[in-house]
Each structure stands twice: as C-alpha cells, then as structure tokens.
Design a protein around this motif. Sequence first.
Motif, PDB file in Angstrom:
ATOM      1  N   LEU A  60       0.834  -1.200   0.000  1.00  0.00           N
ATOM      2  CA  LEU A  60       0.000   0.000   0.000  1.00  0.00           C
ATOM      3  C   LEU A  60       0.872   1.255   0.000  1.00  0.00           C
ATOM      4  CD1 LEU A  60      -2.890   1.096   0.141  1.00  0.00           C
ATOM      5  CD2 LEU A  60      -2.724   0.958   2.632  1.00  0.00           C
ATOM      6  N   LYS A  61       1.895   1.232   0.799  1.00  0.00           N
ATOM      7  CA  LYS A  61       2.829   2.350   0.875  1.00  0.00           C
ATOM      8  C   LYS A  61       3.494   2.587  -0.473  1.00  0.00           C
ATOM      9  CE  LYS A  61       6.670   3.731   3.869  1.00  0.00           C
ATOM     10  NZ  LYS A  61       7.529   3.286   4.960  1.00  0.00           N
ATOM     11  N   SER A  62       3.891   1.523  -1.141  1.00  0.00           N
ATOM     12  CA  SER A  62       4.527   1.639  -2.456  1.00  0.00           C
ATOM     13  C   SER A  62       3.567   2.208  -3.487  1.00  0.00           C
ATOM     14  CB  SER A  62       5.034   0.281  -2.928  1.00  0.00           C
ATOM     15  OG  SER A  62       6.042  -0.179  -2.087  1.00  0.00           O
ATOM     16  N   ILE A  63       2.321   1.763  -3.448  1.00  0.00           N
ATOM     17  CA  ILE A  63       1.320   2.259  -4.391  1.00  0.00           C
ATOM     18  C   ILE A  63       1.101   3.750  -4.189  1.00  0.00           C
ATOM     19  CG2 ILE A  63      -1.132   2.169  -5.006  1.00  0.00           C
ATOM     20  CD1 ILE A  63      -0.966  -0.880  -4.393  1.00  0.00           C
ATOM     21  N   ILE A  64       0.979   4.174  -2.934  1.00  0.00           N
ATOM     22  CA  ILE A  64       0.788   5.592  -2.640  1.00  0.00           C
ATOM     23  C   ILE A  64       1.995   6.388  -3.109  1.00  0.00           C
ATOM     24  CG2 ILE A  64       0.608   7.296  -0.786  1.00  0.00           C
ATOM     25  CD1 ILE A  64      -1.117   5.195   0.710  1.00  0.00           C
ATOM     26  N   LEU A  65       3.175   5.869  -2.858  1.00  0.00           N
ATOM     27  CA  LEU A  65       4.395   6.539  -3.285  1.00  0.00           C
ATOM     28  C   LEU A  65       4.420   6.711  -4.799  1.00  0.00           C
ATOM     29  CD1 LEU A  65       7.312   7.560  -2.867  1.00  0.00           C
ATOM     30  CD2 LEU A  65       8.012   5.203  -3.179  1.00  0.00           C
ATOM     31  N   ILE A  66       4.132   5.652  -5.516  1.00  0.00           N
ATOM     32  CA  ILE A  66       4.159   5.714  -6.969  1.00  0.00           C
ATOM     33  C   ILE A  66       3.139   6.728  -7.482  1.00  0.00           C
ATOM     34  CG2 ILE A  66       3.633   4.393  -9.064  1.00  0.00           C
ATOM     35  CD1 ILE A  66       4.968   1.983  -7.611  1.00  0.00           C
ATOM     36  N   GLN A  67       1.953   6.740  -6.892  1.00  0.00           N
ATOM     37  CA  GLN A  67       0.938   7.715  -7.296  1.00  0.00           C
ATOM     38  C   GLN A  67       1.435   9.140  -7.096  1.00  0.00           C
ATOM     39  OE1 GLN A  67      -2.461   6.723  -4.918  1.00  0.00           O
ATOM     40  NE2 GLN A  67      -3.248   5.274  -6.412  1.00  0.00           N
ATOM     41  N   GLN A  68       2.046   9.380  -5.948  1.00  0.00           N
ATOM     42  CA  GLN A  68       2.525  10.725  -5.653  1.00  0.00           C
ATOM     43  C   GLN A  68       3.675  11.124  -6.565  1.00  0.00           C
ATOM     44  OE1 GLN A  68       1.008  12.953  -3.530  1.00  0.00           O
ATOM     45  NE2 GLN A  68      -0.474  11.314  -3.740  1.00  0.00           N
ATOM     46  N   LEU A  69       4.576  10.191  -6.823  1.00  0.00           N
ATOM     47  CA  LEU A  69       5.704  10.500  -7.694  1.00  0.00           C
ATOM     48  C   LEU A  69       5.242  10.732  -9.127  1.00  0.00           C
ATOM     49  CD1 LEU A  69       8.423   8.041  -6.368  1.00  0.00           C
ATOM     50  CD2 LEU A  69       8.262  10.494  -5.991  1.00  0.00           C
ATOM     51  N   GLN A  70       4.268   9.963  -9.571  1.00  0.00           N
ATOM     52  CA  GLN A  70       3.746  10.165 -10.919  1.00  0.00           C
ATOM     53  C   GLN A  70       3.030  11.502 -11.011  1.00  0.00           C
ATOM     54  OE1 GLN A  70       1.436   6.612 -11.496  1.00  0.00           O
ATOM     55  NE2 GLN A  70       3.105   5.593 -12.576  1.00  0.00           N
ATOM     56  N   ARG A  71       2.347  11.870  -9.964  1.00  0.00           N
ATOM     57  CA  ARG A  71       1.641  13.146  -9.946  1.00  0.00           C
ATOM     58  C   ARG A  71       2.638  14.300 -10.006  1.00  0.00           C
ATOM     59  NH1 ARG A  71      -2.950  13.839  -5.566  1.00  0.00           N
ATOM     60  NH2 ARG A  71      -3.948  12.330  -6.903  1.00  0.00           N
ATOM     61  N   LYS A  72       3.742  14.148  -9.287  1.00  0.00           N
ATOM     62  CA  LYS A  72       4.761  15.195  -9.263  1.00  0.00           C
ATOM     63  C   LYS A  72       5.782  15.030 -10.385  1.00  0.00           C
ATOM     64  CE  LYS A  72       4.469  15.886  -4.322  1.00  0.00           C
ATOM     65  NZ  LYS A  72       5.167  15.837  -3.051  1.00  0.00           N
ATOM     66  N   LYS A  73       5.731  13.892 -11.057  1.00  0.00           N
ATOM     67  CA  LYS A  73       6.655  13.577 -12.144  1.00  0.00           C
ATOM     68  C   LYS A  73       8.111  13.686 -11.708  1.00  0.00           C
ATOM     69  CE  LYS A  73       3.326  14.809 -15.606  1.00  0.00           C
ATOM     70  NZ  LYS A  73       2.954  15.687 -16.676  1.00  0.00           N
ATOM     71  N   VAL A  74       8.391  13.187 -10.499  1.00  0.00           N
ATOM     72  CA  VAL A  74       9.746  13.226  -9.966  1.00  0.00           C
ATOM     73  C   VAL A  74      10.640  12.245 -10.712  1.00  0.00           C
ATOM     74  CG1 VAL A  74      11.153  12.804  -7.911  1.00  0.00           C
ATOM     75  CG2 VAL A  74       8.953  13.970  -7.713  1.00  0.00           C
ATOM     76  N   ILE A  75      10.136  11.044 -10.938  1.00  0.00           N
ATOM     77  CA  ILE A  75      10.905  10.069 -11.709  1.00  0.00           C
ATOM     78  C   ILE A  75       9.979   9.402 -12.705  1.00  0.00           C
ATOM     79  CG2 ILE A  75      12.578   9.582  -9.878  1.00  0.00           C
ATOM     80  CD1 ILE A  75      11.066   7.006  -9.306  1.00  0.00           C
ATOM     81  N   THR A  76      10.523   8.857 -13.751  1.00  0.00           N
ATOM     82  CA  THR A  76       9.720   8.106 -14.706  1.00  0.00           C
ATOM     83  C   THR A  76       9.868   6.635 -14.384  1.00  0.00           C
ATOM     84  OG1 THR A  76      11.552   7.981 -16.256  1.00  0.00           O
ATOM     85  CG2 THR A  76      10.027   9.817 -16.530  1.00  0.00           C
ATOM     86  N   PHE A  77       8.857   5.882 -14.710  1.00  0.00           N
ATOM     87  CA  PHE A  77       8.870   4.466 -14.376  1.00  0.00           C
ATOM     88  C   PHE A  77       9.095   3.613 -15.614  1.00  0.00           C
ATOM     89  CE2 PHE A  77       6.948   6.353 -10.734  1.00  0.00           C
ATOM     90  CZ  PHE A  77       7.548   5.663  -9.714  1.00  0.00           C
ATOM     91  N   LYS A  78      10.036   4.014 -16.413  1.00  0.00           N
ATOM     92  CA  LYS A  78      10.405   3.236 -17.584  1.00  0.00           C
ATOM     93  C   LYS A  78      11.619   2.372 -17.281  1.00  0.00           C
ATOM     94  CE  LYS A  78       8.450   6.442 -20.867  1.00  0.00           C
ATOM     95  NZ  LYS A  78       8.688   7.319 -22.003  1.00  0.00           N
ATOM     96  N   ILE A  79      11.876   2.168 -16.020  1.00  0.00           N
ATOM     97  CA  ILE A  79      13.005   1.356 -15.593  1.00  0.00           C
ATOM     98  C   ILE A  79      12.627  -0.104 -15.791  1.00  0.00           C
ATOM     99  CG2 ILE A  79      14.512   0.779 -13.666  1.00  0.00           C
ATOM    100  CD1 ILE A  79      13.788   3.572 -12.523  1.00  0.00           C
ATOM    101  N   LYS A  80      13.450  -0.829 -16.505  1.00  0.00           N
ATOM    102  CA  LYS A  80      13.105  -2.207 -16.835  1.00  0.00           C
ATOM    103  C   LYS A  80      13.459  -3.194 -15.740  1.00  0.00           C
ATOM    104  CE  LYS A  80      13.259  -1.440 -21.751  1.00  0.00           C
ATOM    105  NZ  LYS A  80      13.828  -1.784 -23.032  1.00  0.00           N
ATOM    106  N   ARG A  81      14.455  -2.896 -14.972  1.00  0.00           N
ATOM    107  CA  ARG A  81      14.874  -3.852 -13.944  1.00  0.00           C
ATOM    108  C   ARG A  81      14.294  -3.466 -12.598  1.00  0.00           C
ATOM    109  NH1 ARG A  81      21.001  -5.669 -15.269  1.00  0.00           N
ATOM    110  NH2 ARG A  81      20.551  -6.291 -17.390  1.00  0.00           N
ATOM    111  N   ARG A  82      13.749  -4.449 -11.916  1.00  0.00           N
ATOM    112  CA  ARG A  82      13.135  -4.206 -10.603  1.00  0.00           C
ATOM    113  C   ARG A  82      14.127  -3.700  -9.585  1.00  0.00           C
ATOM    114  NH1 ARG A  82       8.353  -8.193  -8.869  1.00  0.00           N
ATOM    115  NH2 ARG A  82       8.025  -6.675  -7.264  1.00  0.00           N
ATOM    116  N   LYS A  83      15.344  -4.202  -9.656  1.00  0.00           N
ATOM    117  CA  LYS A  83      16.355  -3.805  -8.676  1.00  0.00           C
ATOM    118  C   LYS A  83      16.592  -2.305  -8.733  1.00  0.00           C
ATOM    119  CE  LYS A  83      20.953  -5.007  -7.038  1.00  0.00           C
ATOM    120  NZ  LYS A  83      22.149  -5.804  -7.259  1.00  0.00           N
TER     121      LYS A  83
END
Length: 96
Positions: A60-83
């Motif tokens: 849940l924490k990760s989902i909220i974080l991702i939503q907030q980062l996408q909203r602020k466009k701090v980082i893009t999530f085109k990273i292919k590797r999970r690590k």
Amino acid sequence: MQKRNIEEIKQSAISKLKDDDYNIIYEIYFKHTSIHKLSRKLGISKLAVRYRKQRALRNLKSIILIQQLQRKKVITFKIKRRKKLKQKLAKYLYFI
C-alpha cells in the motif's frame, strides 16, 4: 494536503491492492478483526497473518508513493529492472 485529497489517495491506492492484501487490510483496519480471529478464519498461523499484514501495508505504501511521484513527475517508471526501481523508490519510502 487536504483531508479530501488524502481520502482520494487512500481509496485509490487500496483499490489497486491485490485481493489477498486488500482482504487483510479490510479485515484488520475496517472490520477491526483481531489477528487471532483472522488467523482462525483463514486457517493460518498468527505469525502468517502478521507477515501478510506487513506485506499488505508495504505494498500500500509503495502504491501511494508511486501515485505521488507520478503526480509530481519526480521520476519516470520506464526502468526495466526491478532492482533499479527498488533502489530509486527506497529513498522515497522513508517519507510516507
């Protein structure tokens, strides 16, 4: 942040949880089911319920974080590797 905005974020994040994680969160935090009763209901140990609760909260924490980062466009999530994604997110998980 306004209370309404926080509610929207919370509801949106909860709706994106997997069914197992959602059920654990729902039973413990909304129905106020004890870990003991939930373990009996699910037929698993109390330790397993605690672990699943921690995992669900972490997700849940990760989902909220991702939503907030996408909203602020701090980082893009085109990273292919999970690590690499985990390393990038690790810095931000502290703040939620």
